[in-house]
Write an enzyme that holds these catalytic residues in place. Structure first.
Site, mmCIF file in Angstrom:
data_model
loop_
_atom_site.group_PDB
_atom_site.id
_atom_site.type_symbol
_atom_site.label_atom_id
_atom_site.label_comp_id
_atom_site.label_asym_id
_atom_site.label_seq_id
_atom_site.Cartn_x
_atom_site.Cartn_y
_atom_site.Cartn_z
ATOM 1 N N LYS A 1 96.221 49.668 19.388
ATOM 2 C CA LYS A 1 95.100 50.410 20.620
ATOM 3 C C LYS A 1 96.115 51.348 21.401
ATOM 4 O O LYS A 1 97.114 50.980 21.985
ATOM 5 C CB LYS A 1 94.608 49.319 21.221
ATOM 6 C CG LYS A 1 93.458 49.993 22.137
ATOM 7 C CD LYS A 1 92.490 48.687 22.533
ATOM 8 C CE LYS A 1 91.446 49.286 23.359
ATOM 9 N NZ LYS A 1 90.750 48.022 24.174
ATOM 10 N N SER B 1 85.736 48.480 23.518
ATOM 11 C CA SER B 1 86.781 49.807 23.484
ATOM 12 C C SER B 1 87.553 49.768 22.362
ATOM 13 O O SER B 1 87.999 50.881 22.359
ATOM 14 C CB SER B 1 87.317 49.625 24.827
ATOM 15 O OG SER B 1 87.969 48.776 24.967
ATOM 16 N N SER C 1 85.932 43.864 24.125
ATOM 17 C CA SER C 1 86.396 44.986 23.241
ATOM 18 C C SER C 1 87.271 44.717 22.134
ATOM 19 O O SER C 1 87.276 45.828 21.314
ATOM 20 C CB SER C 1 87.569 45.691 24.330
ATOM 21 O OG SER C 1 86.639 46.345 25.462
#
Lengths: 555, 593
Positions: free
Chosen positions: A122, A197, A221
């Site tokens: 990420k 996210s 997330s």
């Protein structure tokens, strides 16, 4: 007050349809013309295998080289990318790193447990040789001078960082739509969001653009996008994985988590990245979940997981599972509810003792979470002032430099949360907001503790719905925030939770996956992984390979 | 070479007193008026002090801090506030905080925490300062101070409100001249550069109760804090380098009024004397406004002390209360102390300045001596070590405060840098007391020891300096000198009486009476008698071989008048004439030097 939290175990009859056949699994077979390279299983509904272990096997038995593997993944990544947009940056060094692993193998040197494993990271996790933007313009082109501890460990175990995955700016969002750079699509239906996210990391694993990936979970997330994309997502206990190098959103809630296409892969990745780090004062000195060693030995991990073949009739006999009542009440899609109840009965078939648990403070978690997370983020994001790094606005004076750099650098969701947090921490409001939210947090921690004293694990849906359409909630932040109801409490309590796909609901070309959330006691990831693995290996009629792979992306 | 940072507030170089621009006469009159007005008001002074800790690494990262390094050469992702970097507490910071807390007689918080203090400034890389807000590590203590004798003396106890840990910010540099300033507006942002070497350096903030009433009290409070941190070894306490920074709050009220006046904060105080002068100026300024009925012109503001003009000037008015939006630092665990830890630190505390002063006082030293010796931890240690070796307390004090201090000052050395050890000083004192050597020889040896080291015994043997105490021996030597210098003897007989100094200065004789104070010299009588006899006999000797060395070390600063007085009186050591500067000059010219 706490005395009301606990209810005596009760038969879950009210959740179950009368005929006791609660399965609502979407069993439409998934096209399997193109399977992941490591998935040798011919059956379209066979349980997921550990890609990491099969890669290791293939490499060590010289069936395939790391370079060949990397090439396959890279070509699949590139083919899917125009539709998915799960990566912000793809590494230029993948083949070079694969080659060095092949060289090691050729020289009969030991290779690490993640040798040849392509790991997506990420983009809010720092990588020394790649940009790390946190999905924000304010960090566009920013390259950190150091690797996050989790990334460093992945590299030490010979994993290959394939690229940086898309996310909501600074992790603030539940759809990945608030990335400053691109909107990621859900591999199950590219008109839908992948969740957020960590939407890029979830989509990338789902679409087999990489083997496993790292995400971060502040309020769900990792778990919510895992649910939306039909992959396994693990949010470790707070302190299990070092946060060093994780670009902070809300420091007291942030954890780095793992995505995999199987529980085993997720667990192996967790083993690799977990452990105390002297660079993170909040990282725990608790022993690792599962030992993993940098040697040619098969990780100990496998010995702790029971393979499908060895399953006896009731492998989870005696395991006490609490179903959180408040997570199956109003506001949860009926399809999600029935799918999760199907999973509940599957657990029962595996021998678990089920009971209903009430967490009355559950609904308080959402507002408390948004106050605490916003407050911390308003502070954490102060450093993006254009003075030292990142985008700097041309300005006449100091205040304009700050104002313009931040006005241009941050997106609207981030600005909203900074404003909320600044407000909540302001003199005269602190007690009413921040302090009160901390009190709620303590209540939630206590109620979880009580529930987990009575039960081995707690379960709930991972999200109140399956993946929704891109743009659907973009202008309704409260609707989006409320989607986090299932997950935020776990962050407030700092507990580990595993989300794994348990069925489908209607939607998209072939249905949309639904995730089951299992919550464990602090540092009890081992139990979650074991239960998750058995659940996954015995779940019939489901195969969580999205149509995007099936649709003509060559092997 | 380091300079000796051992001045007390009042030992600092005297600066001109505050001047108010006006003609000399009205200036004087004005000063008198101010003095009178000031007496009608009582000043309330509180001090916030930031002490930079001398830990090997910064508060939350492994970077060292070396004052004066090239900008941004001692930085890392953590102190630069890079994304993803996290602070980790340096345990030495907690240890030093506990030390100072205990030394300030504070109550320690066994559970304290760090908080974030949030504001935007270019020298603050994270946009917040890690500090302690509602639970400081130490609270409610006090500091004992002895005011200097020349300021009337007296003992004071000033309350300590709190001590907390925090990190320092960086420094702003201006690209053009490399100068930095703490409070600057930025008309041209491009001229701004930031040096983050200091960012993250650990500080202890010490907040006093508003217990001080005068500039000298405030300055002495600060000086005592400096002594304390140096005694504890937690900071170098150097004000010039910014290791000890004081901001003072001053308000005044008419004597008898219980309500406080409006307080004004003064910054940029770089020495104890500037604290003293700035406060006295500020009191006078406020008193004048009060007396003129302009008390409303005293506003809550931050004023800057200007060393050049000796004035405080407005830096910024308080624009309402700053909201720092404190909240607990989530990246750091709570600071938890346990009793064993605190006890072990307590028991390892050195003797603190106040305890030292009280002990020295009990030894019978004067307050002046006490303050001098206890002022500098190293001097105090040297003194303690000297008397531990059995040296006489008063003599040791005199040697240290006299010749040793003078030597240190001249050579710009600290007591640790001179070659003399405490053991040798004790030996020297003992040797003089035991009459092995004379005081004069002792002094000679002292300088040798300070400059080159060695031992007293070694030098005595090496230079054959043992004092001859047998009167007949001395007489023999005098006779020898006389017989060896018949020519000079003739000259003296011819009336050149002033030349008796050369006779007296003859090295052989000189040794007998060198510089030992007359009243301490048991052989004074013998020597005087012998010489008086010589004089009566009208014998004069001129000696050419007085060593240059002896002259150099003996003559400067001599206050003796002339040999005539000395000799005529007869009761004074006749050999002290060689100390006479006048004689020395005569000797130099007549001997053809």
């Amino acid at each position: 007050m706490l005395s009301t939290l606990h209810h005596p175990p009760r038969r879950l009859s009210r959740f179950f349809p009368a005929n006791n056949k609660p399965r609502h699994f979407h069993t439409k077979p998934v096209l399997s013309s193109s399977q992941p390279v490591t998935d040798q299983s011919p059956s379209s509904t066979s349980p997921p295998e550990s890609q990491i272990l099969s890669i290791r096997h293939s490499l060590l038995s010289r069936e395939v080289t790391a370079t060949q593997l990397a090439e396959t993944y890279l070509s699949r990544l590139k083919l899917a990318e125009p539709q998915l947009k799960s990566f912000i940056h793809v590494s230029n060094n993948v083949l070079k790193e694969a080659q060095s692993i092949d060289d090691k193998i050729k020289r009969n040197e030991n290779v690490g447990p993640l040798a040849g494993v392509l790991v997506g990271v990420k983009d809010n996790i720092c990588t020394v040789d790649m940009p790390s933007t946190a999905g924000s313009r304010v960090l566009e082109n920013y390259r950190p001078p150091f690797d996050a501890t989790a990334v460093k460990k992945v590299k030490e175990f010979d994993g290959i960082v394939v690229g940086k995955t898309n996310l909501d700016e600074f992790g603030m969002g539940s759809t990945t739509e608030s990335s400053s750079f691109q909107v990621t699509a859900n591999p199950w239906d590219i008109s839908r969001v992948p969740g957020g996210s960590s939407g890029g990391s979830a989509a990338a694993v789902s679409a087999r653009q990489c083997v496993v990936s790292l995400g971060s979970d502040t309020g769900g997330s990792v778990r919510q996008p895992a649910s939306f994309c039909g992959v396994v997502g693990l949010k470790p206990t707070y302190g299990r994985v070092s946060r060093y190098g994780l670009i902070a959103y809300a420091s007291s809630l942030d954890v780095i988590g793992c995505f995999g296409s199987s529980v085993a892969d997720t667990g192996i990745l967790l083993s690799a990245i977990s452990g105390h780090d002297r660079l993170d004062a909040t990282s725990s000195k608790q022993v690792r979940v599962l030992q993993i060693s940098v040697s040619q030995e098969v990780p100990d991990f496998t010995s702790q997981l029971i393979s499908a073949a060895l399953l006896e009739s009731k492998p989870l006999k005696g395991l006490k599972v609490g179903v959180i009542r408040e997570t199956l009440e109003n506001g949860v899609d009926s399809g999600v509810k029935s799918t999760v109840l199907g999973a509940v009965s599957h657990l029962e078939e595996l021998g678990c003792t089920l009971s209903e648990v009430s967490l009355p403070s559950f609904s308080l978690g959402l507002p408390a979470y948004y106050i605490l997370a916003s407050s911390e983020s308003s502070s954490n994001l102060s450093r993006y002032d254009g003075v030292r790094y990142g985008n700097q606005a041309a300005a006449e004076d100091l205040n304009a430099l700050y104002g313009d750099s931040r006005a241009k650098g941050f997106g609207s969701e981030v600005k909203m949360r900074i404003l909320m947090g600044t407000y909540a921490l302001s003199a005269g409001y602190y007690d009413a907001y921040y302090k009160r939210a901390q009190q709620v947090r303590t209540l939630i921690q206590k109620s979880f503790k009580t529930a987990l004293d009575e039960n081995d694990i707690l379960i709930s849906p991972a999200a109140p719905s399956a993946a929704y359409k891109i743009g659907e909630k973009k202008n309704d932040p409260l609707a989006m925030y409320s989607g986090d109801i299932m997950t935020v409490n776990v962050n407030l309590a700092g507990l580990p939770a595993l989300v794994l796909p348990c069925g489908f609901v209607e939607g998209g070309p072939i249905g949309l996956p639904v995730g089951l959330q299992m919550i464990g006691a602090a540092f009890d990831e081992g139990k979650l992984l074991k239960v998750g693995h058995i659940f996954e290996q015995t779940l019939q009629g489901c195969r969580f390979v999205p149509p995007l792979i099936a649709d003509g992306i060559p092997q | 070479m380091k300079s000796t940072h051992t001045q007390t507030a009042t030992q600092e170089k005297q600066q001109p007193s505050p001047k108010i621009k006006s003609s000399p006469q009205s200036n004087q009159a004005k000063t008198r008026t101010l003095d009178r007005i000031s007496k009608e008001y009582e000043a309330i002074i509180g001090i916030e002090t930031h002490v930079q800790l001398s830990t090997l690494s910064k508060a939350f990262c492994p970077c060292p801090y070396i004052y004066g390094s090239q900008p941004n050469t001692s930085v890392c992702p953590i102190c630069m506030g890079l994304p993803g970097a996290l602070p980790v507490v340096n345990s030495k910071v907690v240890e030093f905080a506990v030390k100072l807390g205990l030394a300030l007689n504070c109550k320690l918080s066994f559970y304290s925490k760090f908080d974030r203090k949030q504001y935007f400034y270019p020298d603050l890389p994270k946009g917040y300062q890690i500090s302690q807000f509602d639970i400081p590590i130490a609270t409610g203590g006090y500091l004992d101070v002895d005011l200097p004798v020349e300021f009337g003396g007296g003992h004071r106890r000033f309350g300590i409100t709190r001590v907390h840990m925090e990190e320092d910010a960086g420094k702003l540099l201006h690209a053009d001249d490399g100068e930095y300033s703490q409070e600057i507006t930025f008309p041209i942002i491009y001229a701004l550069q930031v040096d983050l070497n200091r960012a993250g350096v650990p500080l202890l903030e010490i907040v006093s109760e508003p217990d001080m009433r005068t500039g000298i009290e405030a300055a002495e409070y600060a000086a005592e804090l400096q002594r304390l941190v140096r005694y504890l070894g937690v900071s170098n306490g150097n004000m010039q380098e910014g290791s000890l920074r004081c901001d003072v709050n001053v308000s005044i009220r008419p004597v008898g009024q219980s309500k406080f006046g409006t307080k004004v904060e003064i910054k940029n105080l770089n020495s104890f004397s500037s604290i003293n002068r700035a406060i006295d100026f500020e009191i006078a300024r406020q008193a004048l406004l009060y007396s003129q009925g302009k008390a409303d012109q005293i506003v809550q503001e931050t004023r800057l002390w200007e060393e050049g003009s000796q004035k405080t000037v407005t830096m910024r008015k308080k624009e309402g209360l700053a909201d720092y939006r404190y909240f607990p630092e989530p990246d750091l665990p709570e600071v938890i102390l346990n009793k064993e830890y605190v006890d072990s630190i307590q028991s390892s505390l050195p003797e603190l300045p106040e305890m030292k002063r009280r002990r020295y006082e009990e030894m019978g030293l004067s307050m002046q001596d006490v303050l001098f010796l206890a002022n500098d931890i190293n001097v105090a240690r040297f003194f303690d070590a000297t008397i531990e070796k059995g040296a006489d307390v008063k003599l040791a004090a005199n040697w240290i405060m006299g010749d040793i201090a003078a030597y240190m000052k001249n050579e710009k050395l600290t007591i640790n840098e001179i070659k003399l050890s405490a053991a040798e000083l004790a030996e020297l004192i003992a040797s003089i007391k035991g009459a092995t050597i004379s005081g004069k020889i002792g002094k000679e040896i002292l300088f040798e020891l300070m400059a080159k080291g060695g031992t007293v015994k070694g030098i005595i043997i090496e230079k054959d300096l043992v004092q001859i105490v047998d009167p007949s021996e001395i007489e023999k030597m005098v006779d020898k000198v006389l017989s060896e210098n018949p020519k000079q003897l003739e000259q003296y007989r011819g009336g050149k009486t002033k030349l008796q100094g050369f006779f007296a200065g003859n090295e052989n004789i000189e040794r007998q009476g060198k510089s030992r104070a007359a009243e301490q010299d048991p052989f004074r009588e013998i020597k005087c008698e012998k010489l008086n006899v010589l004089v009566r006999r009208n014998l004069v000797i001129m000696c050419h071989f007085i060593s240059h060395r002896t002259i150099k070390s003996d003559f400067p600063g001599s206050t003796h008048l002339s040999s005539d007085i000395c000799l005529l009186k007869g009761s004074r050591c006749c050999l002290c004439i060689i100390k006479s500067f006048a004689l020395y000059s005569v000797y130099m010219s007549e001997a053809g030097f």
